[in-house]
Design a protein around this motif. Structure first.
Motif, PDB file in Angstrom:
ATOM      1  N   SER A   1      23.620  24.113 -17.403  1.00  0.00           N
ATOM      2  CA  SER A   1      24.986  24.185 -16.887  1.00  0.00           C
ATOM      3  C   SER A   1      25.420  22.866 -16.250  1.00  0.00           C
ATOM      4  O   SER A   1      24.602  22.091 -15.747  1.00  0.00           O
ATOM      5  N   ILE A   2      26.720  22.629 -16.287  1.00  0.00           N
ATOM      6  CA  ILE A   2      27.284  21.454 -15.617  1.00  0.00           C
ATOM      7  C   ILE A   2      27.055  21.554 -14.118  1.00  0.00           C
ATOM      8  O   ILE A   2      26.810  20.549 -13.439  1.00  0.00           O
ATOM      9  N   ALA A   3      27.115  22.780 -13.588  1.00  0.00           N
ATOM     10  CA  ALA A   3      26.912  22.978 -12.145  1.00  0.00           C
ATOM     11  C   ALA A   3      25.538  22.498 -11.714  1.00  0.00           C
ATOM     12  O   ALA A   3      25.391  21.845 -10.671  1.00  0.00           O
ATOM     13  N   ALA A   4      24.515  22.801 -12.508  1.00  0.00           N
ATOM     14  CA  ALA A   4      23.155  22.354 -12.169  1.00  0.00           C
ATOM     15  C   ALA A   4      23.063  20.834 -12.202  1.00  0.00           C
ATOM     16  O   ALA A   4      22.414  20.212 -11.344  1.00  0.00           O
ATOM     17  N   ALA A   5      23.720  20.229 -13.197  1.00  0.00           N
ATOM     18  CA  ALA A   5      23.719  18.763 -13.286  1.00  0.00           C
ATOM     19  C   ALA A   5      24.432  18.150 -12.089  1.00  0.00           C
ATOM     20  O   ALA A   5      23.959  17.160 -11.506  1.00  0.00           O
ATOM     21  N   GLN A   6      25.578  18.726 -11.697  1.00  0.00           N
ATOM     22  CA  GLN A   6      26.321  18.218 -10.547  1.00  0.00           C
ATOM     23  C   GLN A   6      25.493  18.298  -9.276  1.00  0.00           C
ATOM     24  O   GLN A   6      25.435  17.342  -8.492  1.00  0.00           O
ATOM     25  N   ALA A   7      24.866  19.440  -9.064  1.00  0.00           N
ATOM     26  CA  ALA A   7      24.056  19.626  -7.860  1.00  0.00           C
ATOM     27  C   ALA A   7      22.888  18.645  -7.835  1.00  0.00           C
ATOM     28  O   ALA A   7      22.574  18.055  -6.794  1.00  0.00           O
ATOM     29  N   THR A   8      22.249  18.482  -8.973  1.00  0.00           N
ATOM     30  CA  THR A   8      21.086  17.596  -9.048  1.00  0.00           C
ATOM     31  C   THR A   8      21.476  16.143  -8.796  1.00  0.00           C
ATOM     32  O   THR A   8      20.783  15.406  -8.073  1.00  0.00           O
ATOM     33  N   MET A   9      22.613  15.730  -9.351  1.00  0.00           N
ATOM     34  CA  MET A   9      23.058  14.350  -9.139  1.00  0.00           C
ATOM     35  C   MET A   9      23.515  14.135  -7.699  1.00  0.00           C
ATOM     36  O   MET A   9      23.364  13.036  -7.156  1.00  0.00           O
ATOM     37  N   MET A  10      24.042  15.177  -7.073  1.00  0.00           N
ATOM     38  CA  MET A  10      24.423  15.079  -5.670  1.00  0.00           C
ATOM     39  C   MET A  10      23.181  14.873  -4.800  1.00  0.00           C
ATOM     40  O   MET A  10      23.159  14.010  -3.906  1.00  0.00           O
TER      41      MET A  10
ATOM     42  N   ARG B   1      22.701   5.754 -13.706  1.00  0.00           N
ATOM     43  CA  ARG B   1      22.197   5.905 -12.335  1.00  0.00           C
ATOM     44  C   ARG B   1      20.680   5.829 -12.280  1.00  0.00           C
ATOM     45  O   ARG B   1      20.114   5.268 -11.332  1.00  0.00           O
ATOM     46  N   LEU B   2      20.015   6.425 -13.261  1.00  0.00           N
ATOM     47  CA  LEU B   2      18.555   6.368 -13.281  1.00  0.00           C
ATOM     48  C   LEU B   2      18.086   4.925 -13.418  1.00  0.00           C
ATOM     49  O   LEU B   2      17.143   4.503 -12.733  1.00  0.00           O
TER      50      LEU B   2
ATOM     51  N   GLU C   1      14.795   9.322  -8.626  1.00  0.00           N
ATOM     52  CA  GLU C   1      14.353   9.135 -10.010  1.00  0.00           C
ATOM     53  C   GLU C   1      13.954  10.468 -10.637  1.00  0.00           C
ATOM     54  O   GLU C   1      14.317  10.761 -11.790  1.00  0.00           O
ATOM     55  N   LYS C   2      13.254  11.290  -9.888  1.00  0.00           N
ATOM     56  CA  LYS C   2      12.825  12.601 -10.382  1.00  0.00           C
ATOM     57  C   LYS C   2      14.024  13.476 -10.748  1.00  0.00           C
ATOM     58  O   LYS C   2      14.061  14.093 -11.826  1.00  0.00           O
ATOM     59  N   GLN C   3      15.013  13.518  -9.866  1.00  0.00           N
ATOM     60  CA  GLN C   3      16.165  14.386 -10.096  1.00  0.00           C
ATOM     61  C   GLN C   3      17.025  13.891 -11.264  1.00  0.00           C
ATOM     62  O   GLN C   3      17.488  14.676 -12.093  1.00  0.00           O
ATOM     63  N   LEU C   4      17.222  12.591 -11.343  1.00  0.00           N
ATOM     64  CA  LEU C   4      18.028  12.049 -12.432  1.00  0.00           C
ATOM     65  C   LEU C   4      17.326  12.202 -13.777  1.00  0.00           C
ATOM     66  O   LEU C   4      17.983  12.423 -14.807  1.00  0.00           O
ATOM     67  N   SER C   5      16.018  12.116 -13.779  1.00  0.00           N
ATOM     68  CA  SER C   5      15.255  12.354 -15.010  1.00  0.00           C
ATOM     69  C   SER C   5      15.436  13.796 -15.472  1.00  0.00           C
ATOM     70  O   SER C   5      15.530  14.067 -16.679  1.00  0.00           O
ATOM     71  N   TRP C   6      15.496  14.718 -14.511  1.00  0.00           N
ATOM     72  CA  TRP C   6      15.721  16.130 -14.849  1.00  0.00           C
ATOM     73  C   TRP C   6      17.084  16.302 -15.522  1.00  0.00           C
ATOM     74  O   TRP C   6      17.201  17.013 -16.523  1.00  0.00           O
ATOM     75  N   VAL C   7      18.099  15.662 -14.981  1.00  0.00           N
ATOM     76  CA  VAL C   7      19.435  15.756 -15.575  1.00  0.00           C
ATOM     77  C   VAL C   7      19.403  15.235 -17.009  1.00  0.00           C
ATOM     78  O   VAL C   7      19.952  15.863 -17.934  1.00  0.00           O
ATOM     79  N   LEU C   8      18.759  14.114 -17.210  1.00  0.00           N
ATOM     80  CA  LEU C   8      18.708  13.497 -18.530  1.00  0.00           C
ATOM     81  C   LEU C   8      18.007  14.399 -19.541  1.00  0.00           C
ATOM     82  O   LEU C   8      18.382  14.437 -20.719  1.00  0.00           O
TER      83      LEU C   8
END
Length: 209
Positions: free
Chosen positions: A87-96, A133-134, A111-118
């Motif tokens: 979901s976009i919501a999960a990506a938004q929260a993770t990038m925040m 950002r990563l 780095e860990k969180q941005l890798s998850w988004v990717l």
């Protein structure tokens, strides 16, 4: 009489058709109806899941704003990532959360969180932003080769200028002025003349030469 014979013939033709093809036609109709029903149910499921994810994001944002408890925020984020990974919501929260970690100098966490988004988000804009950002985080960690590898991740051509600019930043941090200037030049070629960020990009290009 002739009309009656014609009706009887049509009836016999229909019976023949049904005996030979009717059951297959019926099966196709049932299959088509089932497929349509499944599609409708899937769309409704996605709508419900997106709504739930958005509500979870709102709750997480509220908690992050009103609480200093990072563990509580991390717990909410983990739930969002596990239950609504695409979901976009999960990506938004993770990038925040990644941005907050970056601001606090916790680059490994960012780095860990941005890798998850990717890995989990396929929306072109979000994916390109995560790449940019990563790579910036990895540059701060002096992981220059990793940053350049990240920037080689395939992204939508619409975001090529931002990727090239970040590549120039990485080369600049390495002291590779020639490579940085080339990357900035590529970014300038892809940036409209009236783009808000163009003056800063031009300054980077001029400084690198």
């Amino acid at each position: 009489m002739a009309a009656h014979i014609d009706e009887q013939q049509e009836l016999e033709n229909f019976k023949y058709f049904w005996r030979n093809w009717g059951r297959w036609l019926f099966a196709l109709l049932i299959a088509g109806a089932a497929a349509y029903f499944a599609w409708v149910m899937y769309q409704q499921h996605q709508k419900t899941k997106n709504g739930e994810a958005a509500a979870a994001l709102a709750a997480l944002v509220g908690k992050a704003q009103n609480s200093k408890d990072d563990k509580a925020v991390q717990a909410d984020l983990s739930g969002l990532q596990q239950n609504y990974p695409s979901s976009i919501a999960a990506a938004q929260a993770t990038m925040m959360v990644a941005a907050d970690a970056f601001d606090k100098g916790r680059y490994d966490e960012a780095e860990k969180q941005l890798s998850w988004v990717l890995q989990n988000q396929k929306e072109p804009f979000v994916q390109a932003l995560a790449v940019q950002r990563l790579a910036t985080v990895q540059m701060q960690q002096k992981k220059y080769d990793a940053a350049l590898a990240t920037l080689n991740t395939p992204t939508d051509p619409a975001f090529a200028a931002a990727i090239d600019e970040t590549r120039g930043d990485v080369y600049g941090a390495q002291g590779k002025a020639k490579e940085a200037a080339a990357a900035y030049a590529q970014a300038l070629d892809k940036t409209p003349q009236d783009a808000p960020g163009r003056p800063l990009l031009q300054l980077k290009a001029d400084t690198a030469q």
